[in-house]
Scaffold this active site. Structure first.
Site, PDB file in Angstrom:
ATOM      1  CD1 TRP A   1      -2.460  -1.686   0.082  1.00 49.43           C
ATOM      2  CD2 TRP A   1      -3.193  -0.952   2.065  1.00 49.43           C
ATOM      3  NE1 TRP A   1      -3.658  -2.297   0.336  1.00 49.43           N
ATOM      4  CE2 TRP A   1      -4.123  -1.869   1.561  1.00 49.43           C
ATOM      5  CE3 TRP A   1      -3.433  -0.364   3.310  1.00 49.43           C
ATOM      6  CZ2 TRP A   1      -5.300  -2.196   2.249  1.00 49.43           C
ATOM      7  CZ3 TRP A   1      -4.599  -0.702   3.992  1.00 49.43           C
ATOM      8  CH2 TRP A   1      -5.522  -1.595   3.463  1.00 49.43           C
ATOM      9  CE  LYS A   2       4.421   1.500  -4.354  1.00 51.15           C
ATOM     10  NZ  LYS A   2       5.186   1.943  -5.496  1.00 51.15           N
TER      11      LYS A   2
ATOM     12  CD  GLU B   1       8.104   3.463  -4.101  1.00 58.06           C
ATOM     13  OE1 GLU B   1       7.488   3.297  -3.037  1.00 58.06           O
ATOM     14  OE2 GLU B   1       7.575   3.280  -5.227  1.00 58.06           O
TER      15      GLU B   1
ATOM     16  CB  SER C   1       3.843  -1.315 -13.959  1.00 59.44           C
ATOM     17  OG  SER C   1       4.392  -0.062 -13.624  1.00 59.44           O
TER      18      SER C   1
HETATM   19  C1  PEP Z   1       5.866  -1.671  -5.572  1.00 59.77           C
HETATM   20  O1  PEP Z   1       5.496  -0.825  -4.789  1.00 59.77           O
HETATM   21  O2  PEP Z   1       6.648  -2.521  -5.168  1.00 59.77           O
HETATM   22  C2  PEP Z   1       5.368  -1.667  -6.938  1.00 59.77           C
HETATM   23  C3  PEP Z   1       5.739  -2.631  -7.699  1.00 59.77           C
HETATM   24  O3  PEP Z   1       4.531  -0.642  -7.293  1.00 59.77           O
HETATM   25  P1  PEP Z   1       3.657  -0.575  -8.643  1.00 59.77           P
HETATM   26  O4  PEP Z   1       2.880  -1.853  -8.740  1.00 59.77           O
HETATM   27  O5  PEP Z   1       2.780   0.614  -8.437  1.00 59.77           O
HETATM   28  O6  PEP Z   1       4.604  -0.417  -9.789  1.00 59.77           O
END
Ligand code: PEP
Length: 250
Positions: free
Chosen positions: A10-11, A97, A212
């Site tokens: 969920w970040k 990140e 993604s």
């Molecule tokens: C992630 O947060 O590890 C990620 C892969 O994000 P996203 O699916 O939005 O690219």
């Protein structure tokens, strides 16, 4: 091939009310899911909420980081034992990140990996290369070095039953996922590298793809031999899309 694993990251999204709706939707939509393990990694303040809503369901929960230290004067840090106190079973480690924004070294990440295991948490170790590194053709060298820091200090056996998530940095949050061939080739490299030292560990570890992932590309990605599931950021905030990804895995 064992059960697939799909992990929601969920970040730094959510609040009590939104989480309640999203977790309830996960519970309703995924209760009949078979052959796939599902985990949601929430921000620390919501571990208690995840615990109270997800206990006795088929969805596990976890955190997105942990301290490399077990206890002590580390203001603002959260230890593995604290995360475990909320019934969590997984923790994401070394997400790019964090590694970029908070200058996390491979050595710190390696310590966090074993710290998690020492407290009964399954580490989800993120590895991956930048676009410049891929274009230069050195992606395996980069990912190999990320794994080597753990292997050289703690040995390859620590990868047994752990989770590694291949997350090309250029694919995270960009809408530009790696192709299934690009991902499979890196996953095969990762498993092969661990297998050279410890075949059992290599066979029991799960290697997820992250970057993604959506319900469409999951179809091509999840059929690949060495792709054991996905780490899902953006699409995990949408219960329908997340359910579809989990169903593809199942
Ligand atoms: C992630 O947060 O590890 C990620 C892969 O994000 P996203 O699916 O939005 O690219």
């Amino acid at each position: 091939m064992g059960k697939k694993l799909v992990v929601a990251n969920w970040k730094m999204h959510g609040n009590m009310a939104e989480n309640k709706r999203l977790l309830q939707a996960y519970i309703n939509q995924l209760s009949s899911l078979k052959n796939t393990d599902v985990v949601v990694c929430v921000p620390y303040p919501y571990l208690a909420q995840a615990q109270s809503m997800l206990q006795n369901t088929n969805i596990a929960w976890g955190a997105q980081n942990l301290s490399k230290d077990a206890v002590g004067a580390h203001t603002g840090e959260v230890s593995a034992a604290m995360i475990k106190d909320f019934g969590a079973s997984y923790v994401i480690i070394g997400h790019s990140e964090r590694a970029t924004a908070y200058c996390e070294s491979d050595e710190n990440i390696a310590t966090k990996f074993v710290q998690a295991q020492a407290h009964g948490l399954t580490p989800i170790l993120c590895v991956g290369e930048t676009l410049i590194e891929r274009e230069a053709g050195v992606m395996q060298m980069v990912v190999g070095k990320q794994l080597d820091t753990i292997i050289s200090t703690y040995g390859a056996a620590v990868f047994a039953k752990s989770v590694v998530s291949y997350e090309p940095i250029w694919a995270i949050g960009t809408g530009l996922a790696a192709s299934s061939d690009q991902a499979q080739s890196m996953h095969e490299f990762i498993r092969g590298k661990v297998a050279m030292l410890d075949k059992e560990a290599a066979a029991s570890m799960k290697i997820l793809y992250g970057g993604s992932v959506n319900p469409q590309n999951a179809v091509q990605l999840f059929v690949m031999q060495d792709i054991d599931g996905g780490l899902v950021g953006k699409c995990s905030l949408n219960a329908q899309e997340f359910e579809q990804i989990c169903r593809v895995a199942a």
